[in-house]
Design a protein around this motif. Structure first.
Motif, PDB file in Angstrom:
ATOM      1  N   GLY A   1     -54.645  -5.441  -2.142  1.00 17.52           N
ATOM      2  CA  GLY A   1     -54.997  -5.487  -0.726  1.00 17.52           C
ATOM      3  C   GLY A   1     -56.472  -5.786  -0.507  1.00 17.52           C
ATOM      4  O   GLY A   1     -56.830  -6.553   0.394  1.00 17.52           O
ATOM      5  N   ILE A   2     -57.344  -5.209  -1.315  1.00 17.50           N
ATOM      6  CA  ILE A   2     -58.786  -5.441  -1.201  1.00 17.50           C
ATOM      7  C   ILE A   2     -59.104  -6.914  -1.420  1.00 17.50           C
ATOM      8  O   ILE A   2     -59.860  -7.517  -0.655  1.00 17.50           O
ATOM      9  CB  ILE A   2     -59.570  -4.564  -2.203  1.00 17.50           C
ATOM     10  N   THR A   3     -58.538  -7.500  -2.454  1.00 23.93           N
ATOM     11  CA  THR A   3     -58.806  -8.900  -2.754  1.00 23.93           C
ATOM     12  C   THR A   3     -58.299  -9.809  -1.637  1.00 23.93           C
ATOM     13  O   THR A   3     -58.996 -10.730  -1.202  1.00 23.93           O
ATOM     14  CB  THR A   3     -58.186  -9.277  -4.113  1.00 23.93           C
ATOM     15  N   ASN A   4     -57.110  -9.549  -1.151  1.00 21.40           N
ATOM     16  CA  ASN A   4     -56.564 -10.290  -0.015  1.00 21.40           C
ATOM     17  C   ASN A   4     -57.505 -10.194   1.187  1.00 21.40           C
ATOM     18  O   ASN A   4     -57.846 -11.201   1.805  1.00 21.40           O
ATOM     19  CB  ASN A   4     -55.190  -9.718   0.344  1.00 21.40           C
ATOM     20  N   ASN A   5     -57.943  -8.991   1.492  1.00 21.12           N
ATOM     21  CA  ASN A   5     -58.784  -8.779   2.667  1.00 21.12           C
ATOM     22  C   ASN A   5     -60.152  -9.417   2.513  1.00 21.12           C
ATOM     23  O   ASN A   5     -60.716  -9.921   3.487  1.00 21.12           O
ATOM     24  CB  ASN A   5     -58.916  -7.294   2.961  1.00 21.12           C
ATOM     25  N   PHE A   6     -60.698  -9.403   1.309  1.00 25.05           N
ATOM     26  CA  PHE A   6     -62.000 -10.039   1.108  1.00 25.05           C
ATOM     27  C   PHE A   6     -61.922 -11.523   1.424  1.00 25.05           C
ATOM     28  O   PHE A   6     -62.750 -12.059   2.169  1.00 25.05           O
ATOM     29  CB  PHE A   6     -62.521  -9.848  -0.319  1.00 25.05           C
ATOM     30  N   VAL A   7     -60.938 -12.185   0.859  1.00 29.62           N
ATOM     31  CA  VAL A   7     -60.806 -13.626   1.074  1.00 29.62           C
ATOM     32  C   VAL A   7     -60.646 -13.939   2.558  1.00 29.62           C
ATOM     33  O   VAL A   7     -61.347 -14.792   3.117  1.00 29.62           O
ATOM     34  CB  VAL A   7     -59.624 -14.195   0.252  1.00 29.62           C
ATOM     35  N   LEU A   8     -59.744 -13.234   3.237  1.00 24.42           N
ATOM     36  CA  LEU A   8     -59.495 -13.514   4.644  1.00 24.42           C
ATOM     37  C   LEU A   8     -60.676 -13.119   5.537  1.00 24.42           C
ATOM     38  O   LEU A   8     -61.003 -13.833   6.490  1.00 24.42           O
ATOM     39  CB  LEU A   8     -58.214 -12.813   5.100  1.00 24.42           C
ATOM     40  N   ASN A   9     -61.345 -12.012   5.227  1.00 25.80           N
ATOM     41  CA  ASN A   9     -62.515 -11.620   6.013  1.00 25.80           C
ATOM     42  C   ASN A   9     -63.684 -12.574   5.815  1.00 25.80           C
ATOM     43  O   ASN A   9     -64.405 -12.879   6.766  1.00 25.80           O
ATOM     44  CB  ASN A   9     -62.940 -10.187   5.697  1.00 25.80           C
ATOM     45  N   ALA A  10     -63.880 -13.049   4.591  1.00 28.93           N
ATOM     46  CA  ALA A  10     -64.953 -14.016   4.338  1.00 28.93           C
ATOM     47  C   ALA A  10     -64.706 -15.300   5.122  1.00 28.93           C
ATOM     48  O   ALA A  10     -65.642 -15.898   5.656  1.00 28.93           O
ATOM     49  CB  ALA A  10     -65.059 -14.307   2.843  1.00 28.93           C
ATOM     50  N   LEU A  11     -63.447 -15.707   5.207  1.00 27.40           N
ATOM     51  CA  LEU A  11     -63.114 -16.949   5.900  1.00 27.40           C
ATOM     52  C   LEU A  11     -63.089 -16.798   7.416  1.00 27.40           C
ATOM     53  O   LEU A  11     -63.591 -17.668   8.139  1.00 27.40           O
ATOM     54  CB  LEU A  11     -61.757 -17.467   5.424  1.00 27.40           C
ATOM     55  N   PHE A  12     -62.472 -15.735   7.924  1.00 26.57           N
ATOM     56  CA  PHE A  12     -62.165 -15.653   9.345  1.00 26.57           C
ATOM     57  C   PHE A  12     -62.954 -14.612  10.134  1.00 26.57           C
ATOM     58  O   PHE A  12     -63.346 -14.867  11.265  1.00 26.57           O
ATOM     59  CB  PHE A  12     -60.669 -15.405   9.545  1.00 26.57           C
ATOM     60  N   THR A  13     -63.166 -13.433   9.586  1.00 28.46           N
ATOM     61  CA  THR A  13     -63.785 -12.358  10.361  1.00 28.46           C
ATOM     62  C   THR A  13     -65.296 -12.520  10.428  1.00 28.46           C
ATOM     63  O   THR A  13     -65.881 -12.490  11.510  1.00 28.46           O
ATOM     64  CB  THR A  13     -63.448 -10.983   9.757  1.00 28.46           C
ATOM     65  N   PHE A  14     -65.926 -12.648   9.275  1.00 27.99           N
ATOM     66  CA  PHE A  14     -67.383 -12.682   9.225  1.00 27.99           C
ATOM     67  C   PHE A  14     -67.934 -14.081   8.953  1.00 27.99           C
ATOM     68  O   PHE A  14     -69.138 -14.284   9.016  1.00 27.99           O
ATOM     69  CB  PHE A  14     -67.886 -11.686   8.176  1.00 27.99           C
ATOM     70  N   SER A  15     -67.071 -15.016   8.615  1.00 26.29           N
ATOM     71  CA  SER A  15     -67.462 -16.413   8.351  1.00 26.29           C
ATOM     72  C   SER A  15     -68.655 -16.502   7.409  1.00 26.29           C
ATOM     73  O   SER A  15     -69.627 -17.193   7.679  1.00 26.29           O
ATOM     74  CB  SER A  15     -67.756 -17.142   9.658  1.00 26.29           C
ATOM     75  N   LYS A  16     -68.569 -15.805   6.320  1.00 31.21           N
ATOM     76  CA  LYS A  16     -69.628 -15.811   5.309  1.00 31.21           C
ATOM     77  C   LYS A  16     -69.049 -16.378   4.020  1.00 31.21           C
ATOM     78  O   LYS A  16     -68.094 -15.837   3.464  1.00 31.21           O
ATOM     79  CB  LYS A  16     -70.153 -14.401   5.042  1.00 31.21           C
ATOM     80  N   ARG A  17     -69.633 -17.472   3.569  1.00 28.84           N
ATOM     81  CA  ARG A  17     -69.142 -18.111   2.355  1.00 28.84           C
ATOM     82  C   ARG A  17     -70.233 -18.241   1.304  1.00 28.84           C
ATOM     83  O   ARG A  17     -70.051 -18.916   0.306  1.00 28.84           O
ATOM     84  CB  ARG A  17     -68.539 -19.463   2.701  1.00 28.84           C
ATOM     85  N   ASP A  18     -71.351 -17.588   1.536  1.00 26.48           N
ATOM     86  CA  ASP A  18     -72.448 -17.608   0.571  1.00 26.48           C
ATOM     87  C   ASP A  18     -72.392 -16.335  -0.269  1.00 26.48           C
ATOM     88  O   ASP A  18     -71.770 -15.353   0.110  1.00 26.48           O
ATOM     89  CB  ASP A  18     -73.792 -17.722   1.291  1.00 26.48           C
ATOM     90  N   ARG A  19     -73.020 -16.377  -1.411  1.00 24.91           N
ATOM     91  CA  ARG A  19     -73.121 -15.211  -2.306  1.00 24.91           C
ATOM     92  C   ARG A  19     -71.778 -14.484  -2.444  1.00 24.91           C
ATOM     93  O   ARG A  19     -71.700 -13.258  -2.349  1.00 24.91           O
ATOM     94  CB  ARG A  19     -74.201 -14.253  -1.786  1.00 24.91           C
ATOM     95  N   LEU A  20     -70.720 -15.245  -2.698  1.00 24.03           N
ATOM     96  CA  LEU A  20     -69.363 -14.676  -2.699  1.00 24.03           C
ATOM     97  C   LEU A  20     -69.157 -13.606  -3.761  1.00 24.03           C
ATOM     98  O   LEU A  20     -68.501 -12.605  -3.504  1.00 24.03           O
ATOM     99  CB  LEU A  20     -68.326 -15.791  -2.826  1.00 24.03           C
TER     100      LEU A  20
END
Length: 136
Positions: free
Chosen positions: A59-78
């Motif tokens: 669940g954590i890994t799923n949420n990280f990917v989706l939050n990086a893409l959609f919630t916080f729009s952060k794709r740097d320093r992944l």
């Protein structure tokens, strides 16, 4: 008559959008986490704590990917963000571990109910930490 928005209104709207998106992403993670837990614990027969760590990690890994893409729009320093996000996720594992130990082992409540009841508490706590630290 003044037509521009008051100072901070855009920020509040962004905050509300983020919280809603985070909750929706969290919902997908909860479904994945709970489904994996039910499978690992009830079908495969893993110990409840082992099933919890594995399902929560998924669940954590799923949420990280989706939050990086959609919630916080952060794709740097992944990698750094993922490690922080996972560290926050570990707080959820620890909290659920304690709740399972107390309510399931100690009081005899069904681990499935304890796991389900822990999810909303963990979700709110982690939103605050992730917003302030993982995706700052």
């Amino acid at each position: 008559m003044r037509t521009d928005a008051p100072a901070g209104a855009g920020s509040r709207a962004r905050d509300i959008r983020q919280l809603i998106t985070y909750a929706l992403v969290g919902g997908s993670g909860v479904l994945l986490d709970m489904g994996a837990f039910l499978l690992l614990y009830n079908v495969i027969g893993l110990h409840e704590q082992v099933a919890n760590v594995l399902s929560t990690s998924l669940g954590i890994t799923n949420n990280f990917v989706l939050n990086a893409l959609f919630t916080f729009s952060k794709r740097d320093r992944l990698l750094m963000r993922y490690l922080r996000f996972y560290a926050v996720g570990l707080t959820g594992i620890a909290l659920t571990f304690v709740l399972l130990a107390v309510f399931s082992r100690g009081l005899g409540i069904d681990p499935n109910l304890v796991k389900a009841g822990s999810l909303p508490v963990v979700l709110v706590f982690q939103f605050v930490l992730n917003r302030k630290w993982s995706f700052a």
